[in-house]
Design a protein around this motif. Sequence first.
Motif, PDB file in Angstrom:
ATOM      1  N   SER A  95      63.097  43.709 -33.476  1.00  0.00           N
ATOM      2  CA  SER A  95      63.852  44.942 -33.284  1.00  0.00           C
ATOM      3  C   SER A  95      63.079  46.425 -33.104  1.00  0.00           C
ATOM      4  O   SER A  95      63.402  47.011 -32.087  1.00  0.00           O
ATOM      5  CB  SER A  95      65.357  45.174 -33.923  1.00  0.00           C
ATOM      6  OG  SER A  95      65.981  46.074 -33.325  1.00  0.00           O
ATOM      7  N   SER A  96      62.279  46.432 -34.064  1.00  0.00           N
ATOM      8  CA  SER A  96      61.665  47.831 -33.827  1.00  0.00           C
ATOM      9  C   SER A  96      60.378  47.484 -32.996  1.00  0.00           C
ATOM     10  O   SER A  96      60.042  48.542 -32.292  1.00  0.00           O
ATOM     11  CB  SER A  96      60.788  47.648 -35.351  1.00  0.00           C
ATOM     12  OG  SER A  96      61.807  48.192 -36.088  1.00  0.00           O
TER      13      SER A  96
ATOM     14  N   MET B 105      52.684  43.121 -30.677  1.00  0.00           N
ATOM     15  CA  MET B 105      53.249  42.842 -31.894  1.00  0.00           C
ATOM     16  C   MET B 105      54.572  41.996 -32.065  1.00  0.00           C
ATOM     17  O   MET B 105      54.659  40.987 -32.804  1.00  0.00           O
ATOM     18  CB  MET B 105      53.682  44.251 -32.725  1.00  0.00           C
ATOM     19  CG  MET B 105      54.337  44.126 -34.058  1.00  0.00           C
ATOM     20  SD  MET B 105      52.937  43.252 -35.012  1.00  0.00           S
ATOM     21  CE  MET B 105      51.769  44.843 -35.311  1.00  0.00           C
ATOM     22  N   ALA B 106      55.316  42.220 -30.877  1.00  0.00           N
ATOM     23  CA  ALA B 106      56.560  41.286 -30.602  1.00  0.00           C
ATOM     24  C   ALA B 106      56.227  39.699 -30.590  1.00  0.00           C
ATOM     25  O   ALA B 106      57.087  38.803 -31.242  1.00  0.00           O
ATOM     26  CB  ALA B 106      57.353  41.686 -29.314  1.00  0.00           C
TER      27      ALA B 106
ATOM     28  N   VAL C 291      59.947  35.586 -19.691  1.00  0.00           N
ATOM     29  CA  VAL C 291      61.496  35.768 -19.928  1.00  0.00           C
ATOM     30  C   VAL C 291      61.937  34.065 -19.713  1.00  0.00           C
ATOM     31  O   VAL C 291      62.929  33.747 -20.424  1.00  0.00           O
ATOM     32  CB  VAL C 291      61.948  36.650 -19.006  1.00  0.00           C
ATOM     33  CG1 VAL C 291      63.629  36.523 -18.782  1.00  0.00           C
ATOM     34  CG2 VAL C 291      61.600  37.893 -19.193  1.00  0.00           C
ATOM     35  N   GLU C 292      61.661  33.473 -18.639  1.00  0.00           N
ATOM     36  CA  GLU C 292      62.085  32.132 -18.317  1.00  0.00           C
ATOM     37  C   GLU C 292      61.606  31.256 -19.386  1.00  0.00           C
ATOM     38  O   GLU C 292      62.396  30.147 -19.823  1.00  0.00           O
ATOM     39  CB  GLU C 292      61.363  31.674 -16.929  1.00  0.00           C
ATOM     40  CG  GLU C 292      62.128  30.431 -16.391  1.00  0.00           C
ATOM     41  CD  GLU C 292      63.478  30.328 -16.507  1.00  0.00           C
ATOM     42  OE1 GLU C 292      64.075  29.486 -16.706  1.00  0.00           O
ATOM     43  OE2 GLU C 292      63.974  31.415 -16.105  1.00  0.00           O
TER      44      GLU C 292
ATOM     45  N   TYR D 135      65.743  35.615 -29.760  1.00  0.00           N
ATOM     46  CA  TYR D 135      65.543  35.080 -28.613  1.00  0.00           C
ATOM     47  C   TYR D 135      65.758  35.928 -27.411  1.00  0.00           C
ATOM     48  O   TYR D 135      64.807  36.486 -26.488  1.00  0.00           O
ATOM     49  CB  TYR D 135      66.303  33.690 -28.264  1.00  0.00           C
ATOM     50  CG  TYR D 135      65.736  32.486 -28.902  1.00  0.00           C
ATOM     51  CD1 TYR D 135      64.790  31.743 -28.682  1.00  0.00           C
ATOM     52  CD2 TYR D 135      66.479  32.303 -30.168  1.00  0.00           C
ATOM     53  CE1 TYR D 135      64.462  30.486 -29.397  1.00  0.00           C
ATOM     54  CE2 TYR D 135      66.244  31.036 -30.976  1.00  0.00           C
ATOM     55  CZ  TYR D 135      65.054  30.443 -30.317  1.00  0.00           C
ATOM     56  OH  TYR D 135      64.879  29.247 -31.512  1.00  0.00           O
ATOM     57  N   VAL D 136      66.946  36.609 -27.360  1.00  0.00           N
ATOM     58  CA  VAL D 136      67.361  37.631 -26.668  1.00  0.00           C
ATOM     59  C   VAL D 136      66.439  38.989 -26.704  1.00  0.00           C
ATOM     60  O   VAL D 136      65.972  39.497 -25.684  1.00  0.00           O
ATOM     61  CB  VAL D 136      68.940  37.987 -26.722  1.00  0.00           C
ATOM     62  CG1 VAL D 136      69.240  39.308 -25.999  1.00  0.00           C
ATOM     63  CG2 VAL D 136      69.726  36.620 -26.464  1.00  0.00           C
ATOM     64  N   LEU D 137      66.269  39.192 -27.937  1.00  0.00           N
ATOM     65  CA  LEU D 137      65.230  40.387 -28.247  1.00  0.00           C
ATOM     66  C   LEU D 137      63.847  40.375 -27.567  1.00  0.00           C
ATOM     67  O   LEU D 137      63.359  41.327 -26.677  1.00  0.00           O
ATOM     68  CB  LEU D 137      65.148  40.470 -29.494  1.00  0.00           C
ATOM     69  CG  LEU D 137      66.242  41.554 -30.263  1.00  0.00           C
ATOM     70  CD1 LEU D 137      65.981  41.559 -31.834  1.00  0.00           C
ATOM     71  CD2 LEU D 137      66.037  42.897 -29.698  1.00  0.00           C
ATOM     72  N   LEU D 138      63.514  39.039 -27.711  1.00  0.00           N
ATOM     73  CA  LEU D 138      62.149  38.995 -26.973  1.00  0.00           C
ATOM     74  C   LEU D 138      61.991  38.768 -25.609  1.00  0.00           C
ATOM     75  O   LEU D 138      61.063  39.423 -24.981  1.00  0.00           O
ATOM     76  CB  LEU D 138      61.606  37.553 -27.638  1.00  0.00           C
ATOM     77  CG  LEU D 138      60.059  37.235 -26.968  1.00  0.00           C
ATOM     78  CD1 LEU D 138      58.826  38.298 -27.716  1.00  0.00           C
ATOM     79  CD2 LEU D 138      59.501  36.011 -27.703  1.00  0.00           C
TER      80      LEU D 138
END
Length: 405
Positions: A187-188, A197-198, A232-233, A216-219
């Motif tokens: 989230s950060s 980093m994500a 995204v896909e 998954y949604v955050l990424l």
Amino acid sequence: MVRKDIDIDVFSITSIVSACASFGVLELGRQVHGLVQKIGHKLDAHLGSSLIDMYAKCGNLDDAKRIFKQTNYMNVVLWTSMVYSYALHGRGREAVQLFEFSMSRGLLPNEVTFIGVLTACSHAGLVEEGCRYFRLMKEVYGIKPGVEHFTRMVDLYGRAGRFKEIKKFIDENGIHHLRAVWRSFLSSCRLHRDIEMAEWVSENLLRCQTLDARPYVLLSNIYAIKQRWEEVETVRRLMQSRGVKKHPCQSWIQIRNQVHAFIMDDRSHPQKNEICAYLYKLIGRLREIGYSSDAKLVMQDVEKKQGEGEMLLGFHSEKLATAYGIISTASQTPIRIMKNLRICDDCHNFMKYTSQLLDKEIIVRDIHRFHHFKHGCCSWRLLVIELVHAHVSQCYQYGDASSIT
């Protein structure tokens, strides 16, 4: 129980008050509080803390403070409720002051108290204070940190963008196995839009084979902000292959003792035509004063055209709830909206401009905290500005203007 004239004891009242807090139904909570006064139950520490929690979680911090002052007990449950209430509303410094005062009076904090004060430090950007309280909890009070304490510490570092400290903290405490910690870290990364980093954090988190859709949604959101649609896909296909399902975002609002719930693009409400017509009109007026929707935030279908993306954003659940609240209440009546997920950036913008255009207070409780929108500002944005001003002043005071970035 009231209709059957059954004796209502303090335990029943406390349970009902807690239910009101969980669902955010302020008017019913007030009626139950009135019943407490009518019956004549004394506000002991447990009932008092339940009422404080109820008012705070329903967006009314002033009444929570009033109950706290009325009880006047040095009880750890009661004081913890007030500390957490301040934290929930972004009043981090007041939460810390109350915590310090309670310790000076000899009150022994428990593990829940430290969750509250660490949350307050995280939301107020008080990194050094939060680190000190974490050490205090372990070394002075002998409290073993739990998942929530570790998660709050990661959030504390993450909001400040101190990712190296997070890595060190995870290694030193051996908490690589805690999914909540990695979710907070991710989230950060979204907050600071750090894709590299994500991706590293996601590898560690998704290795857990979690069925929780949030990481998954955050990424996916991080990739979409950078318009990296192939990634995204890829994330979406990974969700499908693992059987992970995203829970729909839901918002609800209480109008005249009735709760009205909405989901995105919801056309089931009896006043759907009136709500949609007003929302279209409102968005048009908001654009005239600077609001613009960000279609990159629509993740349902990356192939959608810009106009279709904007249309989906226009029907987010919190916008529908806001529109219904506006057409159903007097102009000076605050609107209180509850959500089961985090408010998105576009809806945050929408609320800000709506409060400015209509001179109307809008209070939104999402899964993490309260947002108070008034006169075109959000309480959390004002807090950030205050922190920046304080940092700049401190730098000039000590002759270190070079550290201002």
